[in-house]
Design a protein around this motif. Structure first.
Motif, PDB file in Angstrom:
ATOM      1  N   LYS A 576       0.805  -1.215   0.000  1.00 20.67           N
ATOM      2  CA  LYS A 576       0.000   0.000   0.000  1.00 20.67           C
ATOM      3  C   LYS A 576       0.839   1.267   0.000  1.00 20.67           C
ATOM      4  O   LYS A 576       0.278   2.374  -0.007  1.00 20.67           O
ATOM      5  CB  LYS A 576      -0.939  -0.011   1.204  1.00 20.67           C
ATOM      6  CG  LYS A 576      -2.007  -1.098   1.135  1.00 20.67           C
ATOM      7  CD  LYS A 576      -2.943  -1.037   2.332  1.00 20.67           C
ATOM      8  CE  LYS A 576      -4.016  -2.121   2.237  1.00 20.67           C
ATOM      9  NZ  LYS A 576      -4.948  -2.084   3.388  1.00 20.67           N
ATOM     10  N   VAL A 577       2.160   1.140  -0.004  1.00 21.56           N
ATOM     11  CA  VAL A 577       3.000   2.351  -0.003  1.00 21.56           C
ATOM     12  C   VAL A 577       3.083   2.970  -1.395  1.00 21.56           C
ATOM     13  O   VAL A 577       3.677   4.028  -1.565  1.00 21.56           O
ATOM     14  CB  VAL A 577       4.411   2.077   0.545  1.00 21.56           C
ATOM     15  CG1 VAL A 577       4.340   1.492   1.946  1.00 21.56           C
ATOM     16  CG2 VAL A 577       5.223   1.193  -0.382  1.00 21.56           C
ATOM     17  N   TYR A 578       2.493   2.311  -2.402  1.00 21.47           N
ATOM     18  CA  TYR A 578       2.449   2.876  -3.748  1.00 21.47           C
ATOM     19  C   TYR A 578       1.010   3.105  -4.186  1.00 21.47           C
ATOM     20  O   TYR A 578       0.113   2.317  -3.868  1.00 21.47           O
ATOM     21  CB  TYR A 578       3.103   1.933  -4.766  1.00 21.47           C
ATOM     22  CG  TYR A 578       4.576   1.696  -4.558  1.00 21.47           C
ATOM     23  CD1 TYR A 578       5.483   2.754  -4.590  1.00 21.47           C
ATOM     24  CD2 TYR A 578       5.068   0.416  -4.332  1.00 21.47           C
ATOM     25  CE1 TYR A 578       6.839   2.536  -4.400  1.00 21.47           C
ATOM     26  CE2 TYR A 578       6.424   0.182  -4.154  1.00 21.47           C
ATOM     27  CZ  TYR A 578       7.301   1.255  -4.182  1.00 21.47           C
ATOM     28  OH  TYR A 578       8.643   1.039  -3.989  1.00 21.47           O
ATOM     29  N   HIS A 579       0.811   4.212  -4.920  1.00 22.01           N
ATOM     30  CA  HIS A 579      -0.414   4.349  -5.702  1.00 22.01           C
ATOM     31  C   HIS A 579      -0.237   3.474  -6.946  1.00 22.01           C
ATOM     32  O   HIS A 579       0.702   3.679  -7.722  1.00 22.01           O
ATOM     33  CB  HIS A 579      -0.621   5.794  -6.171  1.00 22.01           C
ATOM     34  CG  HIS A 579      -0.749   6.803  -5.078  1.00 22.01           C
ATOM     35  ND1 HIS A 579      -1.800   6.825  -4.199  1.00 22.01           N
ATOM     36  CD2 HIS A 579       0.044   7.859  -4.735  1.00 22.01           C
ATOM     37  CE1 HIS A 579      -1.664   7.848  -3.362  1.00 22.01           C
ATOM     38  NE2 HIS A 579      -0.552   8.483  -3.673  1.00 22.01           N
ATOM     39  N   ASP A 580      -1.096   2.491  -7.122  1.00 29.93           N
ATOM     40  CA  ASP A 580      -1.030   1.662  -8.328  1.00 29.93           C
ATOM     41  C   ASP A 580      -1.738   2.434  -9.440  1.00 29.93           C
ATOM     42  O   ASP A 580      -2.952   2.361  -9.600  1.00 29.93           O
ATOM     43  CB  ASP A 580      -1.693   0.306  -8.085  1.00 29.93           C
ATOM     44  CG  ASP A 580      -1.501  -0.656  -9.242  1.00 29.93           C
ATOM     45  OD1 ASP A 580      -0.837  -0.268 -10.226  1.00 29.93           O
ATOM     46  OD2 ASP A 580      -2.006  -1.787  -9.170  1.00 29.93           O
ATOM     47  N   VAL A 581      -0.957   3.177 -10.206  1.00 32.48           N
ATOM     48  CA  VAL A 581      -1.510   4.116 -11.177  1.00 32.48           C
ATOM     49  C   VAL A 581      -1.975   3.378 -12.430  1.00 32.48           C
ATOM     50  O   VAL A 581      -1.243   2.564 -13.000  1.00 32.48           O
ATOM     51  CB  VAL A 581      -0.453   5.174 -11.559  1.00 32.48           C
ATOM     52  CG1 VAL A 581      -1.025   6.156 -12.578  1.00 32.48           C
ATOM     53  CG2 VAL A 581       0.024   5.917 -10.309  1.00 32.48           C
ATOM     54  N   THR A 582      -3.197   3.678 -12.863  1.00 32.13           N
ATOM     55  CA  THR A 582      -3.728   3.129 -14.119  1.00 32.13           C
ATOM     56  C   THR A 582      -4.240   4.283 -14.973  1.00 32.13           C
ATOM     57  O   THR A 582      -4.392   5.417 -14.503  1.00 32.13           O
ATOM     58  CB  THR A 582      -4.871   2.136 -13.866  1.00 32.13           C
ATOM     59  OG1 THR A 582      -6.023   2.850 -13.391  1.00 32.13           O
ATOM     60  CG2 THR A 582      -4.467   1.076 -12.856  1.00 32.13           C
ATOM     61  N   SER A 618       1.083   7.073 -26.124  1.00 29.25           N
ATOM     62  CA  SER A 618       1.549   6.353 -27.318  1.00 29.25           C
ATOM     63  C   SER A 618       1.038   4.913 -27.283  1.00 29.25           C
ATOM     64  O   SER A 618      -0.149   4.682 -27.082  1.00 29.25           O
ATOM     65  CB  SER A 618       3.085   6.411 -27.427  1.00 29.25           C
ATOM     66  OG  SER A 618       3.725   5.905 -26.261  1.00 29.25           O
ATOM     67  N   SER A 619       1.930   3.914 -27.451  1.00 30.58           N
ATOM     68  CA  SER A 619       1.492   2.514 -27.379  1.00 30.58           C
ATOM     69  C   SER A 619       1.595   1.974 -25.960  1.00 30.58           C
ATOM     70  O   SER A 619       1.264   0.808 -25.709  1.00 30.58           O
ATOM     71  CB  SER A 619       2.351   1.648 -28.304  1.00 30.58           C
ATOM     72  OG  SER A 619       3.687   1.576 -27.827  1.00 30.58           O
ATOM     73  N   LEU A 620       2.066   2.795 -25.024  1.00 27.02           N
ATOM     74  CA  LEU A 620       2.268   2.363 -23.644  1.00 27.02           C
ATOM     75  C   LEU A 620       0.992   2.559 -22.835  1.00 27.02           C
ATOM     76  O   LEU A 620       0.222   3.488 -23.087  1.00 27.02           O
ATOM     77  CB  LEU A 620       3.406   3.152 -23.004  1.00 27.02           C
ATOM     78  CG  LEU A 620       4.739   3.174 -23.763  1.00 27.02           C
ATOM     79  CD1 LEU A 620       5.742   4.072 -23.055  1.00 27.02           C
ATOM     80  CD2 LEU A 620       5.290   1.764 -23.915  1.00 27.02           C
ATOM     81  N   SER A 621       0.796   1.697 -21.847  1.00 31.14           N
ATOM     82  CA  SER A 621      -0.403   1.783 -21.015  1.00 31.14           C
ATOM     83  C   SER A 621      -0.046   1.629 -19.547  1.00 31.14           C
ATOM     84  O   SER A 621       0.812   0.810 -19.194  1.00 31.14           O
ATOM     85  CB  SER A 621      -1.409   0.687 -21.400  1.00 31.14           C
ATOM     86  OG  SER A 621      -1.826   0.823 -22.737  1.00 31.14           O
ATOM     87  N   ALA A 622      -0.707   2.419 -18.723  1.00 29.08           N
ATOM     88  CA  ALA A 622      -0.607   2.244 -17.273  1.00 29.08           C
ATOM     89  C   ALA A 622      -1.731   1.319 -16.841  1.00 29.08           C
ATOM     90  O   ALA A 622      -2.914   1.643 -17.006  1.00 29.08           O
ATOM     91  CB  ALA A 622      -0.705   3.585 -16.559  1.00 29.08           C
ATOM     92  N   VAL A 623      -1.375   0.158 -16.326  1.00 28.55           N
ATOM     93  CA  VAL A 623      -2.346  -0.873 -15.954  1.00 28.55           C
ATOM     94  C   VAL A 623      -2.109  -1.284 -14.507  1.00 28.55           C
ATOM     95  O   VAL A 623      -1.157  -0.835 -13.858  1.00 28.55           O
ATOM     96  CB  VAL A 623      -2.215  -2.099 -16.878  1.00 28.55           C
ATOM     97  CG1 VAL A 623      -2.511  -1.717 -18.318  1.00 28.55           C
ATOM     98  CG2 VAL A 623      -0.823  -2.713 -16.766  1.00 28.55           C
ATOM     99  N   LYS A 624      -2.963  -2.138 -13.992  1.00 27.96           N
ATOM    100  CA  LYS A 624      -2.763  -2.647 -12.635  1.00 27.96           C
ATOM    101  C   LYS A 624      -1.444  -3.397 -12.554  1.00 27.96           C
ATOM    102  O   LYS A 624      -1.097  -4.169 -13.449  1.00 27.96           O
ATOM    103  CB  LYS A 624      -3.920  -3.562 -12.217  1.00 27.96           C
ATOM    104  CG  LYS A 624      -5.235  -2.828 -11.989  1.00 27.96           C
ATOM    105  CD  LYS A 624      -6.212  -3.678 -11.198  1.00 27.96           C
ATOM    106  CE  LYS A 624      -5.726  -3.870  -9.778  1.00 27.96           C
ATOM    107  NZ  LYS A 624      -6.747  -4.550  -8.924  1.00 27.96           N
TER     108      LYS A 624
END
Length: 646
Positions: A576-582, A618-624
């Motif tokens: 939980k010390v990170y925001h899991d950014v999506t 671009s072609s990159l994605s922020a996912v879980k």
């Protein structure tokens, strides 16, 4: 703000991507020098890929003046890599047992006998020694002397519309030196240019944001502009300040007191002291104590026109003000390079390591991996490894062009962020709400559509990709051990079944549309120079923000240096010390409206309205989970205190 000035790091050869062998480590041991015939050891990676037979335009004239650096491998290159790994690994009994610069040099640096032997070899070939440092010996001489020393003829090769010099075969050193030479740089000159002595130019022309603005995300809705996907959207923020960023990333009462942050860029802003003091006072940051902000500068500057020296003032200003805003108690030392070339940037990094000027080093510059050659990569990695054994952590922005396809036509990552020995910092779009509350983050990636001529719609929505956090899979750097088990194989093995380094490692605010406000002396249209403020972003913002967060973490760590943090950063993955950014953190429309001056500073030439969609990299994605936009995520409340040594 990783603009042209920051990406024009021209010291690397514009070569095709090469296997990174010499000194570029898979968090392990450097490759041995191969035999190059009787009595010679090959210096791997010194012949660039573009120096082909079909491009050969003949021998370089024997009298051509050559300047090169012979990088020293030291007493125990394998031992350096092994100790750097152990001292950075929380699971190792050597974790945190750092060496002083003197101890590191005595244990791993070049011995006097090695320096004497290398010097004798170079001089016997007819080269002149111009400088001797703990890391390299600089030489000059004509082409015939260089050819004699390095066992390779120099030829001229066509590359695009230009012709450059390079070795016609891989350079080598006498086997009798017993591996004392790590590599040599400077034998190829693409795209090196002649140096000249210049005074630093005045500040760049003024840039101002037009507004209307939001003071926090959503505070000012663009009711008179067209809707986006059926909803009215807010205006972009005027620019977040330190108070908002500290709240978003869980600073608590930590200030970074007792921690030293170094910042490297090229050149030096002549107004940084007054600008940063003015900015801190205006925005509620703690004032600078005497000596809290200092600079270490070269004796002279070179290539000021080629490198766009004045543009780097804004880079330094952003880095200093952002780091101080997040960690107002930390000491900041700015170490400026004489130019944007690799040799000079390496010298700045070397100064930090040689004298241990800081615990944390923020670096907001870089180039594409295709421009990297193994000889230069080896020199960088050696500095990073010496830093690791001394407890110094290097943080590099991951780039502002996403997967680089729109910029270069080829999917690739940036360098030196691709090094296995640095922390690559990716970027997010950050929404801070009323009362400095953290709302959400997306991966930074922006599509832009302009207001139609009739003002009733957004033309071509969602528009074209403009910028986004750099990331992806290296083609040259093997997968480091700390990424195994965290980075998905779909990323790690995208370019090799053995696995490669994936960028970034961690992330923070970068999107210019949710950016940070900075204050800088600029040149106005009437020729006057005065302080003004504007919103800006880029992974050039994310890097000093993470450097500031790491300063807070080091304070929580009892003041003991964190050093090279990647093994510990990945050890916290999934907590939980990170925001899991999506890219889809909410069900609301992820876009903001912007109104900009057409001329960049006032309404004389009109205004332009646009919509900027967020989370479109671009072609990159922020996912879980781990992704190639934000790495393990961004620091959440609890991250700083997770370093507490209670």
């Amino acid at each position: 703000m990783r603009s042209n000035r920051a990406t024009a790091r021209a010291g690397v050869s514009l070569a095709a991507t090469l296997p990174l062998l010499a000194g570029a480590l898979a968090f392990g041991i450097p490759a041995a020098h191969a035999a190059d015939g009787p009595g010679r050891d090959t210096l791997t990676g010194t012949k660039p890929a573009w120096a082909t037979a079909t491009a050969d335009r003949g021998a370089t004239p024997k009298g051509t003046r050559i300047s090169a650096r012979v990088h020293l491998a030291g007493r125990d290159a394998s031992g350096l890599a092994a100790y750097a790994k152990a001292v950075s690994d929380p699971a190792s009994p050597l974790y945190g047992k750092y060496l002083t610069p003197r101890q590191a040099q005595q244990r791993f640096g070049a011995s006097k006998a090695q320096v004497a032997a290398v010097t004798s070899w170079l001089e016997s070939a007819g080269l002149t020694i111009t400088d001797v440092t703990p890391r390299y010996i600089a030489v000059t001489g004509d082409a015939s002397a260089a050819e004699k020393a390095f066992g390779a003829q120099l030829h001229n090769y066509a590359k695009g519309s230009r012709t450059y010099r390079a070795p016609s075969r891989t350079a080598s050193a006498p086997a009798g030196l017993k591996g004392a030479v790590l590599t040599v740089t400077g034998l190829d000159n693409a795209p090196h240019k002649a140096t000249h002595k210049d005074q630093l130019p005045p500040p760049d022309d003024v840039f101002k944001n037009a507004g209307p603005f939001s003071s926090y995300h959503g505070s000012n809705v663009a009711t008179t502009l067209p809707s986006v996907q059926g909803s009215k959207i807010p205006y972009a923020v005027e620019g977040y300040t330190g108070k908002q960023l500290r709240a978003a990333y869980g600073a608590g009462k930590r200030t970074g007191k007792g921690v030293r942050i170094a910042i490297t860029d090229a050149y030096a802003s002549p107004t940084i002291a007054s600008d940063s003091a003015t900015y801190a006072k205006k925005h509620g940051d703690a004032g600078y104590a005497k000596g809290q902000l200092s600079q270490v500068l070269p004796k002279k500057y070179t290539r000021t026109e080629e490198c766009g020296a004045a543009g780097w003032y804004g880079e330094e200003t952003l880095d200093v003000e952002a780091a101080h805003a997040v960690a107002p108690g930390a000491d900041i030392v700015y170490v400026g390079a004489a130019s944007c070339y690799d040799d000079d940037l390496l010298d700045s990094l070397g100064k930090i390591v040689d004298s241990r000027l800081a615990d944390i080093v923020s670096n907001s510059w870089g180039d594409i991996e295709a421009n990297e050659t193994p000889d230069v990569a080896a020199a960088y990695d050696q500095v990073f490894m010496f830093g690791a054994v001394e407890g110094i952590g290097f943080y590099f922005s991951s780039g502002d062009d996403g997967d680089e396809v729109a910029n270069t036509g080829t999917k690739q990552v940036d360098t030196p962020a691709n090094s296995a020995w640095v922390t690559a910092v990716g970027g997010t779009s950050l929404a801070v709400g009323k009362g400095d509350s953290y709302l959400w983050e997306t991966g930074w990636g922006t599509d832009k559509a302009s207001l139609s001529a009739d003002g009733r719609s957004w033309a071509g929505f969602p528009g074209a990709f403009t910028s986004g956090a750099g990331g992806g899979t290296s083609r040259t750097v093997p997968q480091p051990s700390y990424q195994k088990g965290v980075v998905p194989n779909s990323l790690a093995k995208a370019n090799s079944s053995a696995g490669n380094r994936v960028v970034p490692d961690i992330a923070a605010i970068a999107d210019p549309n949710t950016g940070f406000k900075v204050g800088q002396t600029q040149t106005f249209p009437d020729g006057s120079q005065r302080y003004d403020e504007y919103r800006i972003g880029g992974t050039s913002l994310a890097a000093p923000v993470i450097a500031g967060v790491q300063a807070l973490a080091q304070e929580a760590h009892g003041g003991k240096a964190i050093g090279f943090a990647n093994p510990a950063i990945y050890a916290r993955y999934g907590s939980k010390v990170y925001h899991d950014v999506t890219d889809s953190p909410t069900h609301s429309t992820l876009a903001v409206a912007r109104v900009d001056y057409l001329n960049g500073y006032d309404a004389t030439d009109g205004l332009a309205a646009s919509v900027r969609s967020l989370g479109k990299d671009s072609s990159l994605s922020a996912v879980k989970g781990y992704d190639a936009v934000t790495g393990v995520g961004s620091p959440a409340p609890g991250y700083v205190e997770s370093w507490n040594r209670r």
